[in-house]
Design a protein around this motif. Structure first.
Motif, PDB file in Angstrom:
ATOM      1  N   THR A 161       0.842  -1.193   0.000  1.00 26.23           N
ATOM      2  CA  THR A 161       0.000   0.000   0.000  1.00 26.23           C
ATOM      3  C   THR A 161       0.880   1.247   0.000  1.00 26.23           C
ATOM      4  O   THR A 161       1.854   1.335   0.742  1.00 26.23           O
ATOM      5  CB  THR A 161      -0.908   0.000   1.234  1.00 26.23           C
ATOM      6  N   THR A 248     -12.874   3.635  10.021  1.00 30.33           N
ATOM      7  CA  THR A 248     -12.905   2.374  10.754  1.00 30.33           C
ATOM      8  C   THR A 248     -13.205   1.208   9.823  1.00 30.33           C
ATOM      9  O   THR A 248     -12.554   0.157   9.886  1.00 30.33           O
ATOM     10  CB  THR A 248     -13.950   2.441  11.879  1.00 30.33           C
ATOM     11  N   LEU A 251     -10.193   0.565   7.538  1.00 31.67           N
ATOM     12  CA  LEU A 251      -9.134  -0.138   8.259  1.00 31.67           C
ATOM     13  C   LEU A 251      -9.464  -1.623   8.374  1.00 31.67           C
ATOM     14  O   LEU A 251      -8.591  -2.480   8.152  1.00 31.67           O
ATOM     15  CB  LEU A 251      -8.963   0.474   9.652  1.00 31.67           C
ATOM     16  N   ARG A 252     -10.707  -1.926   8.701  1.00 36.38           N
ATOM     17  CA  ARG A 252     -11.107  -3.328   8.835  1.00 36.38           C
ATOM     18  C   ARG A 252     -10.940  -4.064   7.510  1.00 36.38           C
ATOM     19  O   ARG A 252     -10.482  -5.215   7.477  1.00 36.38           O
ATOM     20  CB  ARG A 252     -12.558  -3.408   9.316  1.00 36.38           C
ATOM     21  N   LEU A 254      -8.813  -3.306   5.060  1.00 35.19           N
ATOM     22  CA  LEU A 254      -7.395  -3.476   4.757  1.00 35.19           C
ATOM     23  C   LEU A 254      -6.774  -4.562   5.625  1.00 35.19           C
ATOM     24  O   LEU A 254      -5.892  -5.308   5.170  1.00 35.19           O
ATOM     25  CB  LEU A 254      -6.660  -2.147   4.967  1.00 35.19           C
ATOM     26  N   GLN A 255      -7.206  -4.660   6.875  1.00 29.88           N
ATOM     27  CA  GLN A 255      -6.648  -5.669   7.773  1.00 29.88           C
ATOM     28  C   GLN A 255      -7.085  -7.082   7.397  1.00 29.88           C
ATOM     29  O   GLN A 255      -6.278  -8.021   7.422  1.00 29.88           O
ATOM     30  CB  GLN A 255      -7.071  -5.372   9.213  1.00 29.88           C
ATOM     31  N   SER A 256      -8.352  -7.223   7.033  1.00 25.62           N
ATOM     32  CA  SER A 256      -8.892  -8.554   6.755  1.00 25.62           C
ATOM     33  C   SER A 256      -8.764  -8.973   5.299  1.00 25.62           C
ATOM     34  O   SER A 256      -8.787 -10.168   4.988  1.00 25.62           O
ATOM     35  CB  SER A 256     -10.373  -8.607   7.153  1.00 25.62           C
ATOM     36  N   ASP A 294      -3.872   3.877  13.506  1.00 27.78           N
ATOM     37  CA  ASP A 294      -3.660   2.548  12.937  1.00 27.78           C
ATOM     38  C   ASP A 294      -3.949   2.534  11.434  1.00 27.78           C
ATOM     39  O   ASP A 294      -3.275   1.825  10.676  1.00 27.78           O
ATOM     40  CB  ASP A 294      -4.493   1.485  13.656  1.00 27.78           C
ATOM     41  N   LEU A 295      -4.895   3.352  10.984  1.00 28.52           N
ATOM     42  CA  LEU A 295      -5.158   3.443   9.546  1.00 28.52           C
ATOM     43  C   LEU A 295      -3.995   4.121   8.838  1.00 28.52           C
ATOM     44  O   LEU A 295      -3.602   3.714   7.731  1.00 28.52           O
ATOM     45  CB  LEU A 295      -6.457   4.209   9.294  1.00 28.52           C
ATOM     46  N   ARG A 298      -1.358   1.650   8.258  1.00 26.75           N
ATOM     47  CA  ARG A 298      -1.784   0.696   7.232  1.00 26.75           C
ATOM     48  C   ARG A 298      -1.600   1.276   5.834  1.00 26.75           C
ATOM     49  O   ARG A 298      -1.220   0.571   4.894  1.00 26.75           O
ATOM     50  CB  ARG A 298      -3.254   0.326   7.434  1.00 26.75           C
TER      51      ARG A 298
END
Length: 479
Positions: A161, A248, A251-252, A254-256, A294-295, A298
């Protein structure tokens, strides 16, 4: 085994300096100044590294590296060049070169890189067809842009990213497009979305899609930007203006690596590269609690910071000539920029960066009275005066618009027989067009904000933009 290096450089003074620096670090350096000499040396001895210039006495040092790579696949190659363009950087990268150094370069950094390359004894190959570099509108050979080019080449083969940072008008989407067009997802779609231009209540639907009946007005299933970008690149512009709730969910995702449409139950696996951009300083926003830390981490796996035009004044002349050529290709009169004109342009502040320069050059191409454009032709059209206040700049803009209208009316009356009302409509459009363009540029294409600034109804603005043929989204995409 000796640390033997072959240096191919046709500038004797540069060769002498490099040789002395490398020998001081214990390297054995052989030097030649041509492709033929390079091939003779490589055939007669074993070298740990090749350090080569591009433009040599008998050929192109990059174009002829194919045979070298075939015969010495594990030998690191470092490329030097005074041809400081993105095309050169990508050509160097596609050879599998360990590193590319634009001239002038930092000698200590070069020596460190030679040491690192020999230690690793291998090069990272980036397979990018040369022809895809043609037509990319990234112009500039300044040191600041060289750093950008080198960062671009580092992210081409992977899907990391990327977060592009820079002031408005510096060309962030152009960099995103370059990453896409030169990368391994170039065969897929490039989907750009200006997150600042989407109402907060609709942003999740725009990004993730929605199912029929998910909310009032959802009369059918809608595929979101993430799915539209499947196999390609999703460019999230103005990420700093994204609402916290949407941050939010992003972020979820991108994480998953998965998303769910609004109102949907099934999870959809993501298959796109994410490139984000913002003209805002996100760190103070994180401290203020308006952007998720956190975003940020990421998104900023690989940050690329674009320099403002004031930090790359050496590129202004090349950019101006590039935009004049583009304007001519789009049907505007062909113009020639003199050196005095280029020097005057290079002294301007260009607070709106490359976008402001481009708009000025197009205006200049339209309104200049002669084919040859020198400083005297440019001065009357300059909007910004050094140190002027916003009120003074607006006055200058108004005066320039009056001049533009006078020129346009004179031209029209001499070549047409206008019907009643035509001149008024044309004059009104001539004034409104740059005014609306300036406001939309500042709001990133956000029509609601533009209407509020102008003090008019949003529907009125939309209607007038449609009549003038102005597409608000255009001002959001080239930031």
């Amino acid at each position: 085994m000796t640390k033997r290096v072959l240096l191919v450089e046709d500038d004797a003074s540069i060769a002498l300096v490099i040789t002395a620096a490398l020998e001081a670090e214990g390297f054995d350096v052989d030097h030649c100044d041509s492709v033929a000499g390079r091939d003779r040396h490589l055939a007669g001895a074993d070298y740990r590294l090749l350090l080569t210039d591009v433009m040599l006495t008998d050929g192109d040092g990059i174009e002829t590296l194919g045979s070298v790579r075939d015969a010495h696949p594990s030998m690191p190659i470092i490329i030097l060049s005074a041809q400081n363009t993105l095309d050169t950087a990508v050509r160097a990268s596609e050879t599998g070169a360990f590193e590319y150094f634009p001239k002038p370069f930092d000698l200590e950094e070069l020596v460190r890189t030679v040491t690192q390359a020999i230690g690793k004894a291998e090069a990272a190959e980036i397979d990018v067809p040369q022809d895809v570099t043609q037509g990319l509108p990234l112009v500039g050979r300044s040191a600041a842009m060289q750093a950008v080019y080198r960062m671009i080449t580092r992210v081409l083969r992977n899907d990391l990213t990327v977060l592009i940072l820079g002031e408005s008008g510096t060309g962030k989407e152009l960099v995103a497009e370059a990453i896409h067009q030169l990368g391994n997802r170039r065969s897929g779609p490039f989907v750009a979305v200006n997150t600042a231009a989407i109402p907060a209540e609709l942003i999740e639907s725009e990004l993730f899609g929605h199912e029929k009946g998910a909310f009032t007005g959802a009369v059918a299933r809608s595929i979101g930007k993430f799915e539209q970008a499947s196999g390609g690149t999703l460019f999230l512009d103005e990420i700093g203006d994204m609402p916290m709730q949407a941050q939010t969910r992003l972020l979820r995702a991108l994480q998953s690596g998965r998303i769910r449409r609004v109102g949907g139950r099934d999870e959809i696996t993501l298959d796109c590269r994410i490139v984000a951009a913002t003209n805002r300083d996100l760190l103070p926003m994180i401290a203020a609690g308006t952007f998720r830390e956190d975003l940020y981490y990421r998104l900023a796996v690989v940050p690329i910071e674009l320099p403002p035009l004031r930090d790359r004044a050496d590129d202004i002349e090349a950019l101006a000539r590039h935009f004049l050529a583009n304007a001519a290709a789009e049907g505007l009169p062909r113009r020639q920029l003199t050196q005095s004109g280029a020097e005057l342009l290079s002294r301007q502040p260009w607070r709106g960066n490359v976008r402001e320069l481009r708009n000025f050059i197009y205006r200049l191409a339209l309104l200049a009275r002669d084919e040859i454009i020198d400083a005297t032709a440019i001065e009357p059209l300059l909007v910004h005066a050094e140190g002027s206040s916003p009120a003074q700049e607006l006055q200058h803009t108004t005066e320039s618009a009056q001049s533009d209208i006078a020129v346009a009316v004179e031209h029209w009356l001499s070549s047409n027989s206008p019907a009643p009302g035509d001149v008024y409509d044309a004059a009104l459009a001539a004034f409104e067009r740059p005014l609306f363009a300036a406001i939309l540029s500042q709001t990133g294409g956000n029509q609601l904000r533009a209407a509020q600034i102008l003090g008019i109804n949003r529907n009125t603005l939309r209607k007038r933009l449609s009549e003038l043929g102005i597409i608000a989204e255009d001002f959001a995409l080239r930031d």
